[in-house]
Design an enzyme around this catalytic site. Structure first.
Site, mmCIF file in Angstrom:
data_model
loop_
_atom_site.group_PDB
_atom_site.id
_atom_site.type_symbol
_atom_site.label_atom_id
_atom_site.label_comp_id
_atom_site.label_asym_id
_atom_site.label_seq_id
_atom_site.Cartn_x
_atom_site.Cartn_y
_atom_site.Cartn_z
ATOM 1 N N PHE A 95 -13.255 -9.944 1.527
ATOM 2 C CA PHE A 95 -13.013 -8.522 1.302
ATOM 3 C C PHE A 95 -14.202 -7.730 1.843
ATOM 4 C CE2 PHE A 95 -12.540 -4.518 -0.891
ATOM 5 C CZ PHE A 95 -11.176 -4.323 -0.805
ATOM 6 N N ARG A 133 -17.810 3.458 0.795
ATOM 7 C CA ARG A 133 -17.303 3.959 2.083
ATOM 8 C C ARG A 133 -18.433 4.494 2.944
ATOM 9 N NH1 ARG A 133 -11.622 4.417 1.683
ATOM 10 N NH2 ARG A 133 -10.826 5.054 -0.348
ATOM 11 N N GLU A 185 -7.076 4.150 12.049
ATOM 12 C CA GLU A 185 -7.106 3.453 10.757
ATOM 13 C C GLU A 185 -8.433 2.721 10.612
ATOM 14 O OE1 GLU A 185 -6.465 2.887 7.858
ATOM 15 O OE2 GLU A 185 -4.508 2.065 7.434
ATOM 16 N N ASP A 186 -8.694 2.228 9.413
ATOM 17 C CA ASP A 186 -9.909 1.425 9.235
ATOM 18 C C ASP A 186 -9.641 -0.042 9.547
ATOM 19 O OD1 ASP A 186 -8.379 1.027 6.936
ATOM 20 O OD2 ASP A 186 -9.858 1.822 5.555
ATOM 21 N N ASP A 218 -13.502 0.649 1.317
ATOM 22 C CA ASP A 218 -13.974 0.809 -0.065
ATOM 23 C C ASP A 218 -13.588 -0.363 -0.944
ATOM 24 O OD1 ASP A 218 -11.127 1.537 -0.113
ATOM 25 O OD2 ASP A 218 -11.527 2.083 -2.191
ATOM 26 N N ASP A 273 -4.506 -5.264 8.003
ATOM 27 C CA ASP A 273 -4.525 -6.599 7.413
ATOM 28 C C ASP A 273 -3.153 -7.250 7.650
ATOM 29 O OD1 ASP A 273 -4.953 -8.787 5.786
ATOM 30 O OD2 ASP A 273 -5.014 -7.678 3.905
ATOM 31 N N LYS A 298 -8.432 7.508 3.323
ATOM 32 C CA LYS A 298 -9.729 8.092 3.604
ATOM 33 C C LYS A 298 -10.552 7.194 4.507
ATOM 34 C CE LYS A 298 -9.424 9.201 -1.211
ATOM 35 N NZ LYS A 298 -9.877 8.695 -2.490
ATOM 36 N N GLY A 299 -10.127 5.964 4.615
ATOM 37 C CA GLY A 299 -10.967 4.924 5.218
ATOM 38 C C GLY A 299 -11.343 5.105 6.673
HETATM 39 P P1 IMP Z 1 -2.166 -3.927 5.159
HETATM 40 O O1 IMP Z 1 -1.055 -3.044 4.686
HETATM 41 O O2 IMP Z 1 -2.061 -5.318 4.575
HETATM 42 O O3 IMP Z 1 -2.290 -3.980 6.651
HETATM 43 O O4 IMP Z 1 -3.503 -3.363 4.533
HETATM 44 C C1 IMP Z 1 -4.182 -2.369 5.151
HETATM 45 C C2 IMP Z 1 -4.826 -1.421 4.191
HETATM 46 O O5 IMP Z 1 -5.534 -2.104 3.151
HETATM 47 C C3 IMP Z 1 -5.818 -0.617 4.995
HETATM 48 O O6 IMP Z 1 -5.494 0.751 4.871
HETATM 49 C C4 IMP Z 1 -7.162 -0.955 4.418
HETATM 50 O O7 IMP Z 1 -7.865 0.206 4.126
HETATM 51 C C5 IMP Z 1 -6.907 -1.780 3.178
HETATM 52 N N1 IMP Z 1 -7.685 -3.044 3.252
HETATM 53 C C6 IMP Z 1 -7.245 -4.237 3.700
HETATM 54 N N2 IMP Z 1 -8.226 -5.165 3.661
HETATM 55 C C7 IMP Z 1 -9.323 -4.531 3.175
HETATM 56 C C8 IMP Z 1 -10.696 -4.953 2.938
HETATM 57 O O8 IMP Z 1 -11.119 -6.105 3.178
HETATM 58 N N3 IMP Z 1 -11.517 -3.992 2.443
HETATM 59 C C9 IMP Z 1 -11.123 -2.707 2.188
HETATM 60 N N4 IMP Z 1 -9.860 -2.283 2.425
HETATM 61 C C10 IMP Z 1 -8.971 -3.179 2.912
HETATM 62 MG MG MG Z 2 -7.124 2.200 4.155
#
Ligand code: IMP
Ligand code: MG
Length: 180
Positions: A155, A168, A102-103, A162, A106, A47-48
């Protein structure tokens, strides 16, 4: 506005800064897709990505169609190693150019899995955009463009991001208190 909210440690990006950067990203996408004859598919990661996607699409001047893909990287506030993806296309993306919105990227695991799922539907190309792309992420072979290529470490919440499904709707991006 919830600046008084006691869960917020600090505002990291104001709404104006986010809009400004989003317009810069939109202009680069406008340049990239300026000669496109067919519409480009915007695939919004729920949803982000919603607030970012809604801002971004206002500034795109090529034809687009819109669909959704759902991913959850967190369960009960803990990051899960294998994100859950749900994609039920409402139209075919075969031979079409797709922009995944995407939002925040990470580690890059989620976007990698999203690409793997989307490729099954045979798009002709994939472009990726997000508000944040951490420099240490696993990079895909696709064109990737971000508002900020930074690693805030803390974070983040707001503008789609969220914590426990809350925050959000904040119009800015902030650091949440007491969570790494
Ligand atoms: P990844 O798989 O490690 O790249 O994580 C990405 C997903 O984790 C994304 O879809 C983000 O929505 C969520 N995410 C990663 N870091 C944060 C944060 O600091 N706040 C909120 N959501 C996060
Ligand atoms: Mg996300």
């Amino acid at each position: 506005m919830r600046t008084e909210n006691n869960h917020i440690l600090k505002i990291l990006k104001t709404h104006d800064e986010i809009v400004q950067k989003t317009i810069e990203v939109a202009n680069k996408l406008n340049d990239r897709f300026k000669n496109e004859k067919e519409e480009v598919v915007l695939l919004l990661v729920l949803k982000g990505s919603l607030p970012y996607a809604l801002e971004l699409m206002k500034h795109l001047n090529f034809d687009v169609s819109i669909d959704f893909i759902t991913s959850s990287s967190y369960f009960l506030n803990k990051k899960i190693s294998d994100p859950k993806i749900k994609y039920e296309p409402t139209f075919s993306i075969e031979n079409k150019k797709v922009i995944i919105i995407e939002d925040l990227i990470d580690s890059g695991h989620t976007i990698k899995k999203l690409c793997k799922e989307i490729i099954k539907f045979k798009p002709s190309s994939i472009t990726i955009t997000a508000i944040y792309g951490k420099p240490s992420r696993i990079k895909t072979n696709n064109y990737e463009i971000f508002c900020w290529e930074e690693d805030p470490k803390e974070f983040l919440i707001g503008f789609g991001l969220d914590y426990d499904e809350k925050y959000r709707n904040l119009p800015y991006i902030a650091i949440i208190k007491g969570k790494k």
